[in-house]
Design a protein around this motif. Sequence first.
Motif, PDB file in Angstrom:
ATOM      1  N   UNK A  30      -6.512  -7.764  75.466  1.00  0.00           N
ATOM      2  CA  UNK A  30      -6.926  -8.400  74.213  1.00  0.00           C
ATOM      3  C   UNK A  30      -8.192  -7.751  73.649  1.00  0.00           C
ATOM      4  N   UNK A  31      -8.580  -6.625  74.227  1.00  0.00           N
ATOM      5  CA  UNK A  31      -9.773  -5.924  73.741  1.00  0.00           C
ATOM      6  C   UNK A  31      -9.449  -4.500  73.308  1.00  0.00           C
ATOM      7  N   UNK A  32      -8.806  -3.744  74.174  1.00  0.00           N
ATOM      8  CA  UNK A  32      -8.506  -2.362  73.789  1.00  0.00           C
ATOM      9  C   UNK A  32      -7.155  -1.916  74.327  1.00  0.00           C
ATOM     10  N   UNK A  33      -6.564  -0.902  73.674  1.00  0.00           N
ATOM     11  CA  UNK A  33      -5.260  -0.410  74.127  1.00  0.00           C
ATOM     12  C   UNK A  33      -5.382   0.290  75.483  1.00  0.00           C
ATOM     13  N   UNK A  34      -4.220   0.413  76.171  1.00  0.00           N
ATOM     14  CA  UNK A  34      -4.198   1.054  77.488  1.00  0.00           C
ATOM     15  C   UNK A  34      -4.782   2.457  77.413  1.00  0.00           C
TER      16      UNK A  34
END
Length: 331
Positions: A30-34
């Motif tokens: 919920x913060x940054x993409x993989x």
Amino acid sequence: MERPLIDTYNRIHDNLRISVTDRCNIRCYYCMPEDGVEFVPRAEILTFEEIERFARIAAKLGINKIRVTGGEPLVRKHLDVLIAKLASIDGIRDIALTTNGVLLAEQAEALYRAGLRRLNVHLDTLDPALFQRITRRDDFHRVMAGIMKARELGFGPIKINAVAVRDLVEDSIVPLARFGREHDIEIRYIEFMPLDAQGLWQKDRVLLADDILAMLENGIGPLDPVPDPDPRAPALEYTFRDGIGKIGFIASVSRPFCLNCNRIRLTADGNLRYCLFAIEETDIKHLLRGGAGETEIMDTIRAVVHAKWLGHEINRGGFVPPPRPMYAIGG
Ligand code: SF4
């Protein structure tokens, strides 16, 4: 003595959040993409000396509390050196760190020696499998080891920041509170905010403070609001009626606390922001690297505070999320 930093709503600003990197060693979905995240080039990141100079000037304007954030601040090498610099500044009476705890066990002693005492560790669950699902990393045990090491060394207060996403962490709410009661650690439940890089946020995915309060009272026992709280502290604090354990809520969505906001933020690449959700920001780095004097930097800080809006507009139609995601602003 310089005039304090007061905005057009008469709010006094004495709390500076300093992000020291946008990089992180976990990947909370919920913060940054993989992957595929473009981080700020290292040359654009403020040096410890530049951060110290800015903090010294800000302290002359009444800033007396500093919180060090990221991304994940402990991925920045030798962070204890910066903590010691900040701790040596006249007027700074409180330094805190927000970390995901993965590197805490190995760095805790150096940070403690440098003068750090207050810690917030981001941990949404005590379930290792759910931890891995959320963070996409298998580091749960390293985080727990970090928390225990910090307790052992005498850090305090230690708080756990748990982001409350609906239909994800409901089963983790009560176990976290029990853990906090057992280890004298305050659990802070943070309402999910629209600051993620991929636009995943939806209002119906926010587990609200009132929902969590009900779960805790059903699962453990009655909670009472802490009397006479500091109106400018963001958390709504409660204690269990049996006297064991403290709970906090950062209810930015359901109970915004902007009317008493006392915070400004410096990003890792040297931009000053008057609000977590601000659309605009002011470049300080070119002043620090361009030979600007103290007065010019002070005037710029004052101008940023003077331009501050009343508060975020999450609950208003047409809300526009900030152009920077959370990991590039810092909590
Ligand atoms: S949303 Fe902005 S104005 Fe409101 S409390 Fe947070 S930083 Fe302050």
